[in-house]
Design a protein around this motif. Structure first.
Motif, PDB file in Angstrom:
ATOM      1  N   LYS A  49       4.525   4.177 -16.636  1.00 23.92           N
ATOM      2  CA  LYS A  49       4.834   4.427 -15.234  1.00 23.92           C
ATOM      3  C   LYS A  49       4.317   3.270 -14.378  1.00 23.92           C
ATOM      4  O   LYS A  49       3.173   2.842 -14.516  1.00 23.92           O
ATOM      5  CB  LYS A  49       4.173   5.732 -14.799  1.00 23.92           C
ATOM      6  N   ARG A  50       5.173   2.788 -13.478  1.00 22.79           N
ATOM      7  CA  ARG A  50       4.772   1.714 -12.568  1.00 22.79           C
ATOM      8  C   ARG A  50       4.157   2.306 -11.317  1.00 22.79           C
ATOM      9  O   ARG A  50       4.522   3.389 -10.885  1.00 22.79           O
ATOM     10  CB  ARG A  50       5.982   0.857 -12.201  1.00 22.79           C
ATOM     11  N   GLY A  51       3.254   1.566 -10.707  1.00 24.14           N
ATOM     12  CA  GLY A  51       2.600   2.028  -9.495  1.00 24.14           C
ATOM     13  C   GLY A  51       3.447   1.810  -8.256  1.00 24.14           C
ATOM     14  O   GLY A  51       4.415   1.054  -8.252  1.00 24.14           O
ATOM     15  N   ASN A  52       3.076   2.468  -7.172  1.00 21.96           N
ATOM     16  CA  ASN A  52       3.766   2.320  -5.900  1.00 21.96           C
ATOM     17  C   ASN A  52       2.993   1.291  -5.080  1.00 21.96           C
ATOM     18  O   ASN A  52       1.869   1.540  -4.666  1.00 21.96           O
ATOM     19  CB  ASN A  52       3.822   3.668  -5.180  1.00 21.96           C
ATOM     20  N   SER A  53       3.595   0.130  -4.859  1.00 19.42           N
ATOM     21  CA  SER A  53       2.883  -0.946  -4.184  1.00 19.42           C
ATOM     22  C   SER A  53       3.285  -1.107  -2.725  1.00 19.42           C
ATOM     23  O   SER A  53       2.943  -2.098  -2.098  1.00 19.42           O
ATOM     24  CB  SER A  53       3.107  -2.267  -4.917  1.00 19.42           C
ATOM     25  N   ASN A  54       4.043  -0.165  -2.179  1.00 21.10           N
ATOM     26  CA  ASN A  54       4.465  -0.271  -0.783  1.00 21.10           C
ATOM     27  C   ASN A  54       3.323   0.133   0.140  1.00 21.10           C
ATOM     28  O   ASN A  54       2.547   1.033  -0.165  1.00 21.10           O
ATOM     29  CB  ASN A  54       5.673   0.619  -0.521  1.00 21.10           C
ATOM     30  N   LEU A  55       3.259  -0.514   1.281  1.00 23.19           N
ATOM     31  CA  LEU A  55       2.202  -0.222   2.239  1.00 23.19           C
ATOM     32  C   LEU A  55       2.435   1.103   2.937  1.00 23.19           C
ATOM     33  O   LEU A  55       1.520   1.891   3.112  1.00 23.19           O
ATOM     34  CB  LEU A  55       2.101  -1.359   3.261  1.00 23.19           C
ATOM     35  N   PHE A  56       3.678   1.369   3.318  1.00 24.39           N
ATOM     36  CA  PHE A  56       4.032   2.592   4.019  1.00 24.39           C
ATOM     37  C   PHE A  56       4.951   3.439   3.143  1.00 24.39           C
ATOM     38  O   PHE A  56       5.678   2.908   2.298  1.00 24.39           O
ATOM     39  CB  PHE A  56       4.736   2.273   5.339  1.00 24.39           C
ATOM     40  N   PRO A  57       4.980   4.745   3.355  1.00 24.33           N
ATOM     41  CA  PRO A  57       5.930   5.595   2.623  1.00 24.33           C
ATOM     42  C   PRO A  57       7.376   5.242   2.979  1.00 24.33           C
ATOM     43  O   PRO A  57       7.641   4.566   3.978  1.00 24.33           O
ATOM     44  CB  PRO A  57       5.597   7.010   3.083  1.00 24.33           C
ATOM     45  N   LYS A  58       8.314   5.738   2.179  1.00 26.89           N
ATOM     46  CA  LYS A  58       9.712   5.364   2.341  1.00 26.89           C
ATOM     47  C   LYS A  58      10.271   5.776   3.702  1.00 26.89           C
ATOM     48  O   LYS A  58      11.044   5.040   4.320  1.00 26.89           O
ATOM     49  CB  LYS A  58      10.529   6.011   1.230  1.00 26.89           C
ATOM     50  N   ASP A  59       9.888   6.938   4.211  1.00 27.15           N
ATOM     51  CA  ASP A  59      10.442   7.396   5.495  1.00 27.15           C
ATOM     52  C   ASP A  59       9.855   6.663   6.687  1.00 27.15           C
ATOM     53  O   ASP A  59      10.408   6.715   7.785  1.00 27.15           O
ATOM     54  CB  ASP A  59      10.254   8.908   5.648  1.00 27.15           C
ATOM     55  N   MET A  60       8.763   5.948   6.542  1.00 23.63           N
ATOM     56  CA  MET A  60       8.163   5.215   7.657  1.00 23.63           C
ATOM     57  C   MET A  60       8.613   3.743   7.699  1.00 23.63           C
ATOM     58  O   MET A  60       8.391   3.065   8.684  1.00 23.63           O
ATOM     59  CB  MET A  60       6.641   5.259   7.575  1.00 23.63           C
ATOM     60  N   ARG A  61       9.232   3.265   6.612  1.00 22.60           N
ATOM     61  CA  ARG A  61       9.649   1.869   6.570  1.00 22.60           C
ATOM     62  C   ARG A  61      10.913   1.634   7.371  1.00 22.60           C
ATOM     63  O   ARG A  61      11.785   2.483   7.452  1.00 22.60           O
ATOM     64  CB  ARG A  61       9.916   1.448   5.108  1.00 22.60           C
ATOM     65  N   ARG A  62      11.015   0.432   7.970  1.00 18.99           N
ATOM     66  CA  ARG A  62      12.251   0.030   8.652  1.00 18.99           C
ATOM     67  C   ARG A  62      13.166  -0.655   7.660  1.00 18.99           C
ATOM     68  O   ARG A  62      12.734  -1.419   6.825  1.00 18.99           O
ATOM     69  CB  ARG A  62      11.938  -0.976   9.767  1.00 18.99           C
ATOM     70  N   ASN A  63      14.438  -0.382   7.820  1.00 18.92           N
ATOM     71  CA  ASN A  63      15.410  -1.022   6.917  1.00 18.92           C
ATOM     72  C   ASN A  63      16.265  -1.995   7.656  1.00 18.92           C
ATOM     73  O   ASN A  63      16.548  -1.998   8.762  1.00 18.92           O
ATOM     74  CB  ASN A  63      16.278   0.036   6.221  1.00 18.92           C
TER      75      ASN A  63
END
Length: 63
Positions: A49-63
């Motif tokens: 399993k790979r780790g989650n390296s994002n700073l913010f959760p998916k719903d808080m990120r801007r696309n």
């Protein structure tokens, strides 16, 4: 003056023995290092399993 010297020696002895007694014993696992290792499965394999390296959760990120 003698009481201050004896008090200083006693305090330094307490500090010295306190630092020696808090270390992990040799040839046995230290709880601080044991919890840092990853667990293996029943076959002895490490998880893929790979780790989650994002700073913010998916719903808080801007696309």
């Amino acid at each position: 003056m003698k009481h201050k010297i004896w008090l200083l020696l006693f305090c330094s002895l307490l500090v010295f023995t306190g630092t020696l007694s808090t270390g992990c014993s040799r040839k046995s696992g230290c709880p601080a290092y044991e919890s840092a290792q990853t667990k293996t499965n029943r076959k002895g394999q490490l998880p893929n399993k790979r780790g989650n390296s994002n700073l913010f959760p998916k719903d808080m990120r801007r696309n």
